[in-house]
Write an enzyme that holds these catalytic residues in place. Structure first.
Site, PDB file in Angstrom:
ATOM      1  N   GLY A  15       0.834  -1.204   0.000  1.00  0.00           N
ATOM      2  CA  GLY A  15       0.000   0.000   0.000  1.00  0.00           C
ATOM      3  C   GLY A  15       0.868   1.252   0.000  1.00  0.00           C
ATOM      4  N   LYS A  16       2.040   1.142  -0.658  1.00  0.00           N
ATOM      5  CA  LYS A  16       2.957   2.289  -0.727  1.00  0.00           C
ATOM      6  C   LYS A  16       2.333   3.443  -1.510  1.00  0.00           C
ATOM      7  CE  LYS A  16       6.037  -0.362  -2.655  1.00  0.00           C
ATOM      8  NZ  LYS A  16       5.408  -1.680  -2.509  1.00  0.00           N
ATOM      9  N   HIS A  41       1.093   0.529  -8.227  1.00  0.00           N
ATOM     10  CA  HIS A  41       0.666   1.248  -7.024  1.00  0.00           C
ATOM     11  C   HIS A  41      -0.746   1.777  -7.228  1.00  0.00           C
ATOM     12  CE1 HIS A  41       5.165   2.135  -5.973  1.00  0.00           C
ATOM     13  NE2 HIS A  41       4.894   0.858  -6.077  1.00  0.00           N
ATOM     14  N   GLN A 223       8.674  -2.001  -5.163  1.00  0.00           N
ATOM     15  CA  GLN A 223       8.994  -3.303  -4.552  1.00  0.00           C
ATOM     16  C   GLN A 223       9.180  -3.145  -3.035  1.00  0.00           C
ATOM     17  OE1 GLN A 223      10.956  -2.365  -7.612  1.00  0.00           O
ATOM     18  NE2 GLN A 223       8.976  -2.963  -8.395  1.00  0.00           N
TER      19      GLN A 223
HETATM   20  P1  GDP Z   1       1.779  -0.849  -3.502  1.00  0.00           P
HETATM   21  O1  GDP Z   1       2.387  -1.590  -4.647  1.00  0.00           O
HETATM   22  O2  GDP Z   1       2.598  -0.974  -2.264  1.00  0.00           O
HETATM   23  O3  GDP Z   1       1.487   0.593  -3.823  1.00  0.00           O
HETATM   24  O4  GDP Z   1       0.397  -1.560  -3.198  1.00  0.00           O
HETATM   25  P2  GDP Z   1      -0.714  -2.070  -4.281  1.00  0.00           P
HETATM   26  O5  GDP Z   1      -1.440  -0.895  -4.812  1.00  0.00           O
HETATM   27  O6  GDP Z   1      -0.090  -3.001  -5.258  1.00  0.00           O
HETATM   28  O7  GDP Z   1      -1.627  -2.978  -3.363  1.00  0.00           O
HETATM   29  C1  GDP Z   1      -2.250  -2.475  -2.229  1.00  0.00           C
HETATM   30  C2  GDP Z   1      -3.763  -2.626  -2.387  1.00  0.00           C
HETATM   31  O8  GDP Z   1      -4.356  -2.406  -1.127  1.00  0.00           O
HETATM   32  C3  GDP Z   1      -4.398  -1.634  -3.317  1.00  0.00           C
HETATM   33  O9  GDP Z   1      -5.493  -2.244  -3.930  1.00  0.00           O
HETATM   34  C4  GDP Z   1      -4.844  -0.511  -2.395  1.00  0.00           C
HETATM   35  O10 GDP Z   1      -5.943   0.229  -2.911  1.00  0.00           O
HETATM   36  C5  GDP Z   1      -5.268  -1.300  -1.200  1.00  0.00           C
HETATM   37  N1  GDP Z   1      -5.136  -0.643   0.106  1.00  0.00           N
HETATM   38  C6  GDP Z   1      -4.153   0.187   0.570  1.00  0.00           C
HETATM   39  N2  GDP Z   1      -4.351   0.470   1.857  1.00  0.00           N
HETATM   40  C7  GDP Z   1      -5.478  -0.197   2.233  1.00  0.00           C
HETATM   41  C8  GDP Z   1      -6.196  -0.350   3.469  1.00  0.00           C
HETATM   42  O11 GDP Z   1      -5.796   0.178   4.522  1.00  0.00           O
HETATM   43  N3  GDP Z   1      -7.308  -1.146   3.450  1.00  0.00           N
HETATM   44  C9  GDP Z   1      -7.746  -1.766   2.316  1.00  0.00           C
HETATM   45  N4  GDP Z   1      -8.829  -2.523   2.378  1.00  0.00           N
HETATM   46  N5  GDP Z   1      -7.099  -1.651   1.151  1.00  0.00           N
HETATM   47  C10 GDP Z   1      -5.986  -0.896   1.126  1.00  0.00           C
HETATM   48  P1  IMO Z   2       5.211  -2.922  -6.008  1.00  0.00           P
HETATM   49  O1  IMO Z   2       6.031  -1.667  -6.191  1.00  0.00           O
HETATM   50  C1  IMO Z   2       5.149  -7.275  -5.691  1.00  0.00           C
HETATM   51  C2  IMO Z   2       8.266  -9.446  -7.876  1.00  0.00           C
HETATM   52  C3  IMO Z   2       7.851 -10.321  -9.036  1.00  0.00           C
HETATM   53  C4  IMO Z   2       8.924 -11.410  -8.946  1.00  0.00           C
HETATM   54  C5  IMO Z   2      10.164 -10.626  -8.561  1.00  0.00           C
HETATM   55  C6  IMO Z   2      11.071 -10.235  -9.717  1.00  0.00           C
HETATM   56  O2  IMO Z   2       3.865  -2.852  -6.619  1.00  0.00           O
HETATM   57  O3  IMO Z   2       5.218  -3.356  -4.587  1.00  0.00           O
HETATM   58  P2  IMO Z   2      10.871  -8.410 -11.657  1.00  0.00           P
HETATM   59  O4  IMO Z   2       9.881  -8.262 -12.765  1.00  0.00           O
HETATM   60  O5  IMO Z   2      11.002  -7.223 -10.786  1.00  0.00           O
HETATM   61  O6  IMO Z   2      12.217  -8.891 -12.154  1.00  0.00           O
HETATM   62  O7  IMO Z   2      10.304  -9.626 -10.747  1.00  0.00           O
HETATM   63  O8  IMO Z   2       9.685  -9.441  -7.909  1.00  0.00           O
HETATM   64  N1  IMO Z   2       7.826  -8.034  -7.958  1.00  0.00           N
HETATM   65  C7  IMO Z   2       6.852  -7.513  -7.212  1.00  0.00           C
HETATM   66  N2  IMO Z   2       6.023  -8.092  -6.312  1.00  0.00           N
HETATM   67  N3  IMO Z   2       5.091  -5.937  -5.900  1.00  0.00           N
HETATM   68  C8  IMO Z   2       5.931  -5.339  -6.771  1.00  0.00           C
HETATM   69  O9  IMO Z   2       5.998  -4.003  -6.917  1.00  0.00           O
HETATM   70  C9  IMO Z   2       6.835  -6.134  -7.509  1.00  0.00           C
HETATM   71  N4  IMO Z   2       7.776  -5.878  -8.436  1.00  0.00           N
HETATM   72  C10 IMO Z   2       8.377  -7.051  -8.698  1.00  0.00           C
HETATM   73  O10 IMO Z   2       6.562 -10.848  -8.843  1.00  0.00           O
HETATM   74  O11 IMO Z   2       8.628 -12.282  -7.894  1.00  0.00           O
HETATM   75 MG    MG Z   3       1.922  -3.066  -6.009  1.00  0.00          MG
END
Ligand code: GDP
Ligand code: IMO
Ligand code: MG
Length: 428
Positions: A15-16, A41, A223
């Site tokens: 949830g970055k 994200h 990541q």
């Molecule tokens: P990131 O890659 O770290 O930015 O995270 P992602 O966007 O890939 O995955 C996080 C997911 O959790 C997204 O669908 C967000 O909308 C959701 N999310 C973030 N914070 C919260 C929370 O506190 N509660 C819920 N239910 N969802 C959240």
């Molecule tokens: P965010 O920023 C979760 C994982 C891939 C694989 C490994 C290597 O959304 O958190 P790559 O394509 O980077 O060489 O894959 O890293 N991976 C992630 N998993 N969130 C990510 O980014 C990822 N970026 C790469 O699934 O296991």
């Molecule tokens: Mg993500």
């Protein structure tokens, strides 16, 4: 407040994006310092969902300057399609700056990422197939293409020719693929030059000047700690430095100018791709948590592996990154669970380990030792104060806080921009 780093404490997708967006209106610059469009994200503003891959999460905050730093690898096709998609939704990317030192993901590296994985069979990493690994390998191998090379056709031609001399051998002889044509690759890359020109800067200089003027800079990781090429579960990692140290090398901001490190951590664990995952839940239990948390990848759509909170992992992340504040996300997802197990240590070959073992072979054998907390049924999605949470939820948070050794400053109770409990001001 000069420079702040924001990283992931687990295996990504903590949830970055939401956490960065939460600070977006109060920071002047948001810098993506590592990775590329392997990231996904999610930001939800007034019910409208945005998925960002290559663009820094600060792009949705009006007064913030988003920067793609030198540590990032850029797929130019993705960059412009993401910008266009935002513009179609009435958002502007006009302030975006791109480092002249960032590397470009050339088309041959996208092909190589995919075919290498296919050939690896059971030893595959489970990459996103975006060309990330081969492009960082080229960077280290000193045969990479950088953004600045797009402004000198002769330099670009020499570099692409040299790279393809090598890559075409690999593509044709090892992977039985058609060789790529220098002119076609050049034409593709050069087609972006003029659109790119106004965005390209000496980003380290821009950031130093901003810091000298008292501006606030947020360095946002893609990541996470356990996917970091040095500190993660090598080889099941990404190819960049996703931890706080990477924020310095990936932006040109020195450690002496960073005074806060925020780590985002989910109230349970998820992982996409291959590699060890001690608290993983399999079968129905894993499916239940996946469904409750809507755990499907933003980038590849793959179902995320799910498991309970792993305190040794979070404590390790606290140390590696020098975390000052944690943002605990998705607490709401645990609502309705009769009980919530929390991994407090591992058992490896019959021995209890409170911390990360020395080798990955040991980590692969780690069995979680759980302390189990009673769950809660109350809907917490409207909670805006820690006192609004049921006692069982507060006890679970306190236990995590004690075990990870840093304060939890923000608690996420839903995906929306406003669905957060701020216990301590992250910029205060
Ligand atoms: P990131 O890659 O770290 O930015 O995270 P992602 O966007 O890939 O995955 C996080 C997911 O959790 C997204 O669908 C967000 O909308 C959701 N999310 C973030 N914070 C919260 C929370 O506190 N509660 C819920 N239910 N969802 C959240
Ligand atoms: P965010 O920023 C979760 C994982 C891939 C694989 C490994 C290597 O959304 O958190 P790559 O394509 O980077 O060489 O894959 O890293 N991976 C992630 N998993 N969130 C990510 O980014 C990822 N970026 C790469 O699934 O296991
Ligand atoms: Mg993500």
């Amino acid at each position: 407040m000069p420079a702040i780093v924001l990283v992931g404490a687990q295996w990504g997708d903590e949830g970055k994006g939401k956490a960065t967006d939460l600070l977006g209106s109060r920071v002047d610059y948001v810098v993506k310092f590592n990775g590329g469009n392997n990231a996904g994200h999610t930001i939800v503003i007034d019910g409208e969902k945005f998925a960002l891959h290559l663009l820094p999460s600060g792009i949705l905050s009006e007064n913030c300057v988003p920067i793609i730093g030198n540590g990032v690898v850029i797929d130019l096709e993705v960059l412009f399609s993401e910008i266009e998609a935002l513009e179609e939704r009435g958002r502007s990317a006009a302030k975006l700056l791109v480092s002249a030192d960032a590397h470009v993901i050339p088309p041959y590296n996208k092909t190589l990422d995919k075919v290498t994985e296919r050939f690896a069979g059971s030893r595959k990493i489970g990459t996103t197939g975006r060309g990330i690994g081969p492009t960082y390998a080229d960077k280290m191998n000193r045969i990479g293409i950088r953004i600045q090379d797009l402004f000198d056709e002769q330099i670009l031609r020499d570099k692409v020719t040299a790279a393809l001399n090598l890559k075409n051998q690999v593509l044709a002889k090892i992977y039985n693929r058609r060789a790529m044509d220098v002119e076609a690759v050049l034409a593709e890359l050069l087609s972006y030059t003029e659109r790119l020109r106004p965005m390209v800067v000496n980003s380290a200089l821009v950031l130093h000047q901003a810091l000298d003027e008292g501006k606030t800079v947020l360095l946002e990781a893609g990541q996470a700690t356990m996917l970091d090429v040095d500190h993660g579960n090598y080889p099941y990692v990404t190819s960049s430095s996703a931890t706080a140290g990477g924020a310095c090398t990936g932006s040109g901001i020195p450690p002496t100018r960073i005074d806060r490190v925020i780590a985002v951590v989910k109230a349970y664990s998820t992982r996409v791709g291959e590699g060890p995952f001690p608290t993983e839940l399999l079968h129905d239990k894993g499916d239940e948590l996946r469904a409750a948390g809507a755990e499907f990848g933003v980038t590849t759509g793959r179902p995320r592996r799910t498991g309970w909170f792993d305190a040794p992992v979070a404590r390790y992340a606290a140390r590696i990154n020098g975390v000052t504040d944690f943002v605990l996300t998705k607490l709401d997802v645990l609502t309705g669970m009769p009980e919530v197990p929390l991994c407090v240590a591992y058992e490896i070959d019959g021995v209890r380990h409170a911390d990360m073992p020395m080798t990955q072979a040991e980590f692969a054998k780690a069995m979680p030792i759980y302390e189990t907390f009673p769950g809660w049924d109350e809907d917490i999605s409207a909670a805006r104060d820690i006192e609004d949470l049921p006692k069982n939820a507060r006890d679970y948070i306190s236990a995590i806080e004690t075990m990870i050794g840093a304060r939890i400053s923000v608690i996420g109770v839903g995906p929306g921009r406003d669905q957060s409990i701020v216990v301590h001001d992250l910029l205060g």
